[in-house]
Design a protein around this motif. Structure first.
Motif, PDB file in Angstrom:
ATOM      1  N   THR A   1      -4.780  21.962  17.261  1.00 48.13           N
ATOM      2  CA  THR A   1      -4.903  21.715  15.825  1.00 48.13           C
ATOM      3  C   THR A   1      -4.511  20.281  15.504  1.00 48.13           C
ATOM      4  O   THR A   1      -3.379  19.861  15.766  1.00 48.13           O
ATOM      5  N   VAL A   2      -5.451  19.510  14.977  1.00 55.35           N
ATOM      6  CA  VAL A   2      -5.164  18.135  14.560  1.00 55.35           C
ATOM      7  C   VAL A   2      -4.444  18.168  13.221  1.00 55.35           C
ATOM      8  O   VAL A   2      -4.947  18.720  12.241  1.00 55.35           O
TER       9      VAL A   2
ATOM     10  N   TYR B   1      -8.640   5.467  17.389  1.00 58.79           N
ATOM     11  CA  TYR B   1      -8.473   6.811  16.822  1.00 58.79           C
ATOM     12  C   TYR B   1      -7.009   7.201  16.941  1.00 58.79           C
ATOM     13  O   TYR B   1      -6.468   7.334  18.032  1.00 58.79           O
ATOM     14  N   TYR B   2      -6.356   7.342  15.780  1.00 57.52           N
ATOM     15  CA  TYR B   2      -4.968   7.772  15.741  1.00 57.52           C
ATOM     16  C   TYR B   2      -4.931   9.269  15.449  1.00 57.52           C
ATOM     17  O   TYR B   2      -5.559   9.734  14.489  1.00 57.52           O
ATOM     18  N   THR B   3      -4.208  10.014  16.267  1.00 58.59           N
ATOM     19  CA  THR B   3      -4.186  11.458  16.068  1.00 58.59           C
ATOM     20  C   THR B   3      -2.851  12.073  16.457  1.00 58.59           C
ATOM     21  O   THR B   3      -2.209  11.646  17.428  1.00 58.59           O
ATOM     22  N   LYS B   4      -2.433  13.037  15.671  1.00 57.99           N
ATOM     23  CA  LYS B   4      -1.285  13.870  15.995  1.00 57.99           C
ATOM     24  C   LYS B   4      -1.752  15.319  15.927  1.00 57.99           C
ATOM     25  O   LYS B   4      -2.508  15.691  15.031  1.00 57.99           O
ATOM     26  N   GLY B   5      -1.314  16.109  16.884  1.00 58.16           N
ATOM     27  CA  GLY B   5      -1.754  17.498  16.899  1.00 58.16           C
ATOM     28  C   GLY B   5      -0.838  18.371  17.718  1.00 58.16           C
ATOM     29  O   GLY B   5       0.076  17.892  18.401  1.00 58.16           O
ATOM     30  N   THR B   6      -1.090  19.671  17.655  1.00 57.77           N
ATOM     31  CA  THR B   6      -0.298  20.646  18.402  1.00 57.77           C
ATOM     32  C   THR B   6      -1.226  21.622  19.106  1.00 57.77           C
ATOM     33  O   THR B   6      -2.127  22.193  18.483  1.00 57.77           O
ATOM     34  N   TYR B   7      -0.993  21.784  20.393  1.00 54.19           N
ATOM     35  CA  TYR B   7      -1.766  22.728  21.199  1.00 54.19           C
ATOM     36  C   TYR B   7      -0.909  23.967  21.466  1.00 54.19           C
ATOM     37  O   TYR B   7       0.256  23.860  21.865  1.00 54.19           O
ATOM     38  N   THR B   8      -1.471  25.135  21.217  1.00 57.51           N
ATOM     39  CA  THR B   8      -0.793  26.393  21.513  1.00 57.51           C
ATOM     40  C   THR B   8      -1.765  27.319  22.234  1.00 57.51           C
ATOM     41  O   THR B   8      -2.978  27.103  22.214  1.00 57.51           O
ATOM     42  N   SER B   9      -1.233  28.354  22.857  1.00 59.18           N
ATOM     43  CA  SER B   9      -2.091  29.307  23.558  1.00 59.18           C
ATOM     44  C   SER B   9      -1.621  30.724  23.299  1.00 59.18           C
ATOM     45  O   SER B   9      -0.455  30.958  22.990  1.00 59.18           O
ATOM     46  N   GLN B  10      -2.548  31.662  23.418  1.00 64.81           N
ATOM     47  CA  GLN B  10      -2.229  33.070  23.277  1.00 64.81           C
ATOM     48  C   GLN B  10      -2.886  33.851  24.401  1.00 64.81           C
ATOM     49  O   GLN B  10      -3.978  33.511  24.870  1.00 64.81           O
TER      50      GLN B  10
END
Length: 288
Positions: free
Chosen positions: A168-169, A246-255
């Motif tokens: 998610t960005v 390209y400047y980006t912050k995000g979070t990766y999660t898994s289920q």
């Protein structure tokens, strides 16, 4: 006879001490090499290990930080920089080596294969949270979809674990790309963000990735892929002023999921067999 037994005991004891020191020395080297790769913000350059009783240590002049092992208690200490002027104990050497080994040998980052990581990207881990960052700098990226850079390492056994990952960005922006058409928003902002948000499902994933959270804070120079994309699109009025950043912050999660092929993932890979599938027209097609 007594003299012979005493000599034999002395030999055994000496050999044991030498073996213990060799293990301590090799484990210290493994730890400090791992620290340099994993925490370049504190240990930014390869340094030689020094031996001054009772310490095995390295000194990093760029940050003023010492890191090493006390041979009296086999504990790991750091001194200087954010740790101040008093040696701070981190953990026992044995515990840290166990954590490094259990990570699968991927630079100490559980579940992340950093072998082909972009130059200038650093990794660190605390518990189940991995941080991927360019440390405020901008690095060249050949692919605009590379925004979390935590690839699952190849597995030697089938774990039977399937994980659906989502990135998610949270914030993003593009510099060096604009439109000369009044009122037309930058079309590539949405395209790049959409590429970063693609879901991926991994079959036979390592157990260490089941609860993994990857936070990314990156600046990527995407001049090459953007220029290549523009060359193949009949769009007028787009102005490129290199470099395109390209400047980006995000979070990766898994289920955990029961079957990757019943998810809304765009791609699927098998960490054990190396097979890859891509969704086309609503169905997954094997491409590798």
């Amino acid at each position: 006879m007594k003299r012979l037994i005493l000599s034999a005991c002395t030999f055994i004891l000496t050999a044991h001490i030498q073996l213990a020191f060799a293990t301590l020395s090799s484990d210290t080297e493994k730890l400090l090499n791992w620290a340099e790769k994993t925490f370049p913000q504190f240990f930014p350059s390869p340094q030689a290990t020094q031996n001054i009783e009772p310490w095995l240590f390295r000194y990093y002049p760029e940050t003023g930080v010492y890191a090493g092992v006390n041979k009296s208690d086999n504990a790991v200490y750091v001194l200087g920089g954010p740790w101040g002027n008093t040696p701070a104990v981190i953990d026992t050497l044995a515990n840290l080596i166990t954590q490094i080994d259990s990570s699968g040998g991927n630079g100490g980052i559980a579940g992340c294969d950093t072998t082909d990581a972009l130059s200038g990207v650093s990794y660190s881990q605390s518990g189940n949270v991995v941080t991927v960052t360019t440390n405020g700098q901008c690095v060249t990226a050949p692919d605009i979809s590379k925004t979390n850079l935590c690839q699952v390492p190849q597995q030697t056994t089938a774990s039977g674990i399937s994980l659906l990952g989502s990135n998610t960005v949270t914030t993003s922006s593009i510099e060096g790309l604009s439109t000369s058409i009044p009122g037309l928003p930058n079309p590539f902002q949405a395209i790049v963000d959409a590429a970063a948000n693609v879901k991926h499902c991994t079959m036979n994933a390592p157990a260490a990735t089941a609860n993994l959270v990857v936070n990314s804070d990156l600046c990527l120079d995407i001049t090459a892929p953007i220029s290549e994309t523009l060359a193949g699109l009949p769009i007028t009025g787009i102005v490129v002023s290199p470099p395109v950043k390209y400047y980006t912050k995000g979070t990766y999660t898994s289920q955990t999921v029961s079957d990757c092929f019943t998810t809304d993932a765009a791609t699927i890979s098998d960490a054990f067999t190396g097979e890859v599938w891509m969704k086309q027209s609503g169905s997954f097609v094997k491409i590798q």
